[in-house]
Design a protein around this motif. Structure first.
Motif, PDB file in Angstrom:
ATOM      1  N   VAL A 129      59.114  38.559  24.136  1.00 38.58           N
ATOM      2  CA  VAL A 129      59.554  37.478  25.021  1.00 38.58           C
ATOM      3  C   VAL A 129      58.443  37.244  26.047  1.00 38.58           C
ATOM      4  O   VAL A 129      57.949  38.201  26.646  1.00 38.58           O
ATOM      5  N   THR A 130      58.047  35.997  26.201  1.00 36.91           N
ATOM      6  CA  THR A 130      56.961  35.665  27.125  1.00 36.91           C
ATOM      7  C   THR A 130      57.495  34.799  28.263  1.00 36.91           C
ATOM      8  O   THR A 130      58.164  33.791  28.017  1.00 36.91           O
ATOM      9  N   LYS A 131      57.207  35.233  29.488  1.00 37.94           N
ATOM     10  CA  LYS A 131      57.672  34.501  30.673  1.00 37.94           C
ATOM     11  C   LYS A 131      56.507  34.324  31.652  1.00 37.94           C
ATOM     12  O   LYS A 131      55.607  35.177  31.720  1.00 37.94           O
ATOM     13  N   ASP A 132      56.585  33.245  32.434  1.00 34.69           N
ATOM     14  CA  ASP A 132      55.585  33.023  33.471  1.00 34.69           C
ATOM     15  C   ASP A 132      55.782  34.018  34.615  1.00 34.69           C
ATOM     16  O   ASP A 132      56.918  34.313  34.995  1.00 34.69           O
ATOM     17  N   VAL A 133      54.670  34.516  35.121  1.00 36.52           N
ATOM     18  CA  VAL A 133      54.694  35.440  36.267  1.00 36.52           C
ATOM     19  C   VAL A 133      53.628  34.982  37.253  1.00 36.52           C
ATOM     20  O   VAL A 133      52.537  34.563  36.848  1.00 36.52           O
ATOM     21  N   SER A 134      53.946  35.033  38.536  1.00 35.67           N
ATOM     22  CA  SER A 134      52.915  34.758  39.540  1.00 35.67           C
ATOM     23  C   SER A 134      53.105  35.717  40.715  1.00 35.67           C
ATOM     24  O   SER A 134      54.234  36.130  41.016  1.00 35.67           O
ATOM     25  N   THR A 135      51.992  36.066  41.327  1.00 36.44           N
ATOM     26  CA  THR A 135      52.038  36.967  42.475  1.00 36.44           C
ATOM     27  C   THR A 135      50.738  36.831  43.264  1.00 36.44           C
ATOM     28  O   THR A 135      49.828  36.087  42.854  1.00 36.44           O
ATOM     29  N   MET A 136      50.653  37.542  44.368  1.00 42.07           N
ATOM     30  CA  MET A 136      49.415  37.571  45.152  1.00 42.07           C
ATOM     31  C   MET A 136      48.766  38.935  44.936  1.00 42.07           C
ATOM     32  O   MET A 136      49.446  39.957  44.977  1.00 42.07           O
ATOM     33  N   ALA A 137      47.463  38.940  44.690  1.00 41.92           N
ATOM     34  CA  ALA A 137      46.741  40.199  44.487  1.00 41.92           C
ATOM     35  C   ALA A 137      45.741  40.410  45.611  1.00 41.92           C
ATOM     36  O   ALA A 137      45.190  39.454  46.160  1.00 41.92           O
ATOM     37  N   THR A 138      45.531  41.679  45.939  1.00 42.77           N
ATOM     38  CA  THR A 138      44.512  42.042  46.933  1.00 42.77           C
ATOM     39  C   THR A 138      43.373  42.755  46.215  1.00 42.77           C
ATOM     40  O   THR A 138      43.601  43.705  45.457  1.00 42.77           O
ATOM     41  N   PHE A 139      42.168  42.286  46.443  1.00 44.19           N
ATOM     42  CA  PHE A 139      40.976  42.883  45.834  1.00 44.19           C
ATOM     43  C   PHE A 139      40.151  43.544  46.934  1.00 44.19           C
ATOM     44  O   PHE A 139      39.809  42.893  47.924  1.00 44.19           O
ATOM     45  N   VAL A 140      39.842  44.824  46.730  1.00 38.37           N
ATOM     46  CA  VAL A 140      38.970  45.523  47.678  1.00 38.37           C
ATOM     47  C   VAL A 140      37.687  45.882  46.930  1.00 38.37           C
ATOM     48  O   VAL A 140      37.703  46.678  45.986  1.00 38.37           O
ATOM     49  N   VAL A 141      36.592  45.269  47.344  1.00 40.68           N
ATOM     50  CA  VAL A 141      35.287  45.509  46.713  1.00 40.68           C
ATOM     51  C   VAL A 141      34.562  46.560  47.535  1.00 40.68           C
ATOM     52  O   VAL A 141      34.394  46.399  48.754  1.00 40.68           O
ATOM     53  N   LYS A 142      34.176  47.649  46.892  1.00 40.98           N
ATOM     54  CA  LYS A 142      33.475  48.714  47.617  1.00 40.98           C
ATOM     55  C   LYS A 142      32.566  49.482  46.657  1.00 40.98           C
ATOM     56  O   LYS A 142      33.053  50.075  45.686  1.00 40.98           O
ATOM     57  N   GLY A 143      31.287  49.428  46.941  1.00 42.40           N
ATOM     58  CA  GLY A 143      30.318  50.196  46.162  1.00 42.40           C
ATOM     59  C   GLY A 143      30.345  49.887  44.676  1.00 42.40           C
ATOM     60  O   GLY A 143      30.202  50.798  43.860  1.00 42.40           O
ATOM     61  N   GLY A 144      30.551  48.643  44.332  1.00 46.81           N
ATOM     62  CA  GLY A 144      30.527  48.237  42.920  1.00 46.81           C
ATOM     63  C   GLY A 144      31.853  48.397  42.208  1.00 46.81           C
ATOM     64  O   GLY A 144      31.998  47.980  41.059  1.00 46.81           O
ATOM     65  N   ILE A 145      32.831  49.029  42.869  1.00 48.89           N
ATOM     66  CA  ILE A 145      34.163  49.173  42.272  1.00 48.89           C
ATOM     67  C   ILE A 145      35.088  48.127  42.888  1.00 48.89           C
ATOM     68  O   ILE A 145      35.082  47.923  44.107  1.00 48.89           O
ATOM     69  N   VAL A 146      35.852  47.455  42.047  1.00 47.15           N
ATOM     70  CA  VAL A 146      36.788  46.430  42.520  1.00 47.15           C
ATOM     71  C   VAL A 146      38.204  46.963  42.316  1.00 47.15           C
ATOM     72  O   VAL A 146      38.677  47.078  41.178  1.00 47.15           O
ATOM     73  N   ASN A 147      38.852  47.329  43.417  1.00 45.41           N
ATOM     74  CA  ASN A 147      40.249  47.782  43.323  1.00 45.41           C
ATOM     75  C   ASN A 147      41.158  46.572  43.489  1.00 45.41           C
ATOM     76  O   ASN A 147      41.009  45.800  44.422  1.00 45.41           O
ATOM     77  N   ALA A 148      42.071  46.432  42.560  1.00 43.29           N
ATOM     78  CA  ALA A 148      43.030  45.324  42.638  1.00 43.29           C
ATOM     79  C   ALA A 148      44.435  45.886  42.709  1.00 43.29           C
ATOM     80  O   ALA A 148      44.787  46.807  41.960  1.00 43.29           O
TER      81      ALA A 148
END
Lengths: 187, 148
Positions: A129-148
């Protein structure tokens, strides 16, 4: 002669920048975390998966996830058994996937350490079953690593997950899903 | 006459409560104490899932599996679950083995390119050809222990 040397230096510099500036290309991880949490007055239920495959295209914002349902670990073995056999039918439907976009990819500066936010929209598939999903994400960029990090809620009935009346009081209609992934540039 | 019936009811109630409590709190599968249902090469289990995922799920999923393969790399990027990759199909597909954090020192002691034997619970095959950004597919084993 000087012009040739300057041109050569410029080409070398640009080439070097192309290989060292990771602001473009694909970022991925195979060890992302997804937790889900159900709260009711009767019981709290939580489970974790630490082998989530996910990647995004830093130029287009295209975002993908794939997670094995059986790999969610519950504190209690019986809960895990019921989740897989009775509700998710995970032998028949082994994976859940998400395909979507980071809508404001241009607002996330992957070349500069910092915290950025962007809406995420896409389609979540569970049990075919496929449904639309939306949300807000926070990205923290530090030393080449992107935490989401992002959270959203799902209603089990939307995905044809049938909860028997005998246990309905123990399982929430709004399951909170939390995503936490450390992306690195895919070479 | 009533007294034996009351005693019987009490005994049955205690038994049912004991059974219910034990069922509710039954432990997770202890991989170390479990006999492997299947023993095979990492390449064999990868090919089984890559060829027919539904059939492979029916055979291997939820079972304790022992696999042997070449250690491609350690993936320690998630401290909640140290992981290793065994070569499943050259550089195209892998067997991803997850360990409890308590096994970290044993994982660290493994040498890249060495042949290792792992026992773990098969969870399925993650990834898909349709999800082009994700790259290779991984057959996933969890709660693994190192045998050699």
């Amino acid at each position: 002669m000087n012009k040739i040397i300057i041109l050569f230096a410029a080409i070398v510099t640009l080439g070097f920048m192309a290989f060292t500036n990771h602001s473009g290309g694909v970022y991925k991880t195979n060890t992302g975390n997804i937790n889900f949490f159900s709260h009711t007055a009767v019981e709290d239920i939580t489970a974790d998966n630490h082998k989530v495959k996910t990647a995004f295209d830093a130029e287009t914002g295209k975002l993908q996830f794939s997670v094995l349902i059986k790999d969610f670990e519950f504190p209690k073995a019986l809960m895990q058994e019921h989740f897989n056999e009775n509700y998710m039918e995970s032998t028949t439907y082994p994976k859940s996937t998400f395909t979507g976009t980071i809508d404001k990819m241009s607002a996330v500066n992957l070349a500069k350490d910092g915290t950025y936010k962007s809406p995420i929209t896409g389609k979540l598939t569970m049990k075919d079953v496929t449904k639309d999903v939306s949300t807000m994400a926070t990205f923290v960029v530090k030393g080449g690593i992107v935490n989401a990090k992002a959270t959203f809620t799902v209603n089990p009935t939307d995905y044809h997950i049938v909860i028997p009346k005998t246990v309905a009081a123990k399982i929430s209609n709004e399951i909170k899903v939390s995503v936490d992934a450390d992306y690195t540039h895919a070479h | 006459m009533i007294r034996p019936i009351i005693i019987l009811i009490i005994v049955l109630a205690i038994g049912a409560a004991f059974y219910g409590y034990n069922t509710y709190n039954k432990p997770h599968t202890n991989v170390g104490e479990s006999e492997a249902a299947e023993t095979l090469l990492a390449s064999e289990i990868f090919v089984a899932f890559d060829t027919n995922e539904q059939a492979a799920m029916a055979i291997y999923s939820d079972k304790v599996i022992q696999v042997e393969g070449e250690l491609l790399s350690k993936d320690l990027s998630n401290d909640k679950e140290p992981q290793i990759l065994l070569k499943g199909n050259g550089d195209e597909g892998f067997v991803r083995c997850g360990f409890k954090p308590t096994e970290l020192s044993k994982v660290l002691a493994l040498t890249d390119s060495s042949t290792v034997k792992i026992k773990g619970i098969c969870m399925g095959c993650n990834g898909s050809e349709e999800l082009d950004l994700l790259g290779s597919k991984d057959v996933v084993l969890s709660n693994c222990i190192i045998i050699n």
